[in-house]
Design a protein around this motif. Sequence first.
Motif, PDB file in Angstrom:
ATOM      1  N   ALA A 285       9.837   5.469   4.143  1.00 55.09           N
ATOM      2  CA  ALA A 285       9.856   6.700   3.339  1.00 55.09           C
ATOM      3  C   ALA A 285      10.802   7.704   4.202  1.00 55.09           C
ATOM      4  O   ALA A 285      11.279   8.567   3.369  1.00 55.09           O
TER       5      ALA A 285
ATOM      6  N   TRP B  46      11.828   4.750  -1.160  1.00 53.63           N
ATOM      7  CA  TRP B  46      10.624   4.947  -1.719  1.00 53.63           C
ATOM      8  C   TRP B  46      10.055   3.439  -2.076  1.00 53.63           C
ATOM      9  O   TRP B  46       8.823   2.983  -1.762  1.00 53.63           O
TER      10      TRP B  46
ATOM     11  N   ALA C  89       9.099   1.245   0.999  1.00 53.51           N
ATOM     12  CA  ALA C  89       7.895   1.901   1.680  1.00 53.51           C
ATOM     13  C   ALA C  89       6.708   1.263   0.703  1.00 53.51           C
ATOM     14  O   ALA C  89       5.677   0.864   1.382  1.00 53.51           O
ATOM     15  N   HIS C  90       6.662   1.423  -0.583  1.00 50.98           N
ATOM     16  CA  HIS C  90       5.533   1.255  -1.361  1.00 50.98           C
ATOM     17  C   HIS C  90       5.156  -0.286  -1.461  1.00 50.98           C
ATOM     18  O   HIS C  90       4.188  -0.581  -1.214  1.00 50.98           O
TER      19      HIS C  90
ATOM     20  N   HIS D  41       0.500   5.437   1.397  1.00 48.98           N
ATOM     21  CA  HIS D  41       0.423   5.066  -0.165  1.00 48.98           C
ATOM     22  C   HIS D  41       0.223   6.546  -0.860  1.00 48.98           C
ATOM     23  O   HIS D  41       0.830   6.654  -1.783  1.00 48.98           O
TER      24      HIS D  41
ATOM     25  N   TYR E 138       0.604   9.498   0.169  1.00 47.34           N
ATOM     26  CA  TYR E 138       1.781  10.124   0.393  1.00 47.34           C
ATOM     27  C   TYR E 138       3.007   9.595  -0.578  1.00 47.34           C
ATOM     28  O   TYR E 138       3.607  10.694  -1.110  1.00 47.34           O
ATOM     29  N   LEU E 139       2.938   8.575  -0.500  1.00 47.55           N
ATOM     30  CA  LEU E 139       4.457   7.911  -1.332  1.00 47.55           C
ATOM     31  C   LEU E 139       3.998   8.362  -2.775  1.00 47.55           C
ATOM     32  O   LEU E 139       4.909   8.847  -3.598  1.00 47.55           O
ATOM     33  N   HIS E 140       2.872   8.464  -3.268  1.00 46.91           N
ATOM     34  CA  HIS E 140       2.595   8.926  -4.851  1.00 46.91           C
ATOM     35  C   HIS E 140       2.841  10.549  -4.712  1.00 46.91           C
ATOM     36  O   HIS E 140       3.355  10.819  -5.947  1.00 46.91           O
TER      37      HIS E 140
ATOM     38  N   GLU F  10       6.320  10.777  -5.173  1.00 45.24           N
ATOM     39  CA  GLU F  10       6.722  10.511  -6.637  1.00 45.24           C
ATOM     40  C   GLU F  10       6.380  11.491  -7.668  1.00 45.24           C
ATOM     41  O   GLU F  10       6.669  11.361  -8.773  1.00 45.24           O
TER      42      GLU F  10
ATOM     43  N   TRP G 153       4.651  14.028   6.255  1.00 46.01           N
ATOM     44  CA  TRP G 153       5.163  12.946   6.820  1.00 46.01           C
ATOM     45  C   TRP G 153       4.810  13.113   8.225  1.00 46.01           C
ATOM     46  O   TRP G 153       4.598  12.096   8.828  1.00 46.01           O
TER      47      TRP G 153
END
Length: 97
Positions: free
Chosen positions: A29, A34, A37-38, A53, A55-57, A60, A86
């Motif tokens: 990430a 992305w 990482a996902h 997860h 954080y990734l959304h 997004e 992060w």
Amino acid sequence: MTVDEFMASLANAGPPAGLPAALVGLWHAGREDWDRAHVIVQDNPGRDAAWVHAYLHRVEGDLWNAGYWYRQAGRQECRAPLDEEWRMIAGELLSVS
């Protein structure tokens, strides 16, 4: 490993060896990969992976899905800037790995 060392490792071709899946996902990430990482965190059952997860959304822009993953991680939804979150995730996960 410190957060600064972890951040410096983003210049390398791959993540540092021996990291748990959540930190490997966070590393990708940090390199703005992305999708990779996902893939790493989405099938990991741990709370740490759920946090990454979430954080990734957030990255997004899917805040509903992020909220679900924060709950799975047992965490409050984060409202801090993404770069701060992060670093916060990295700091906490590095302190226990």
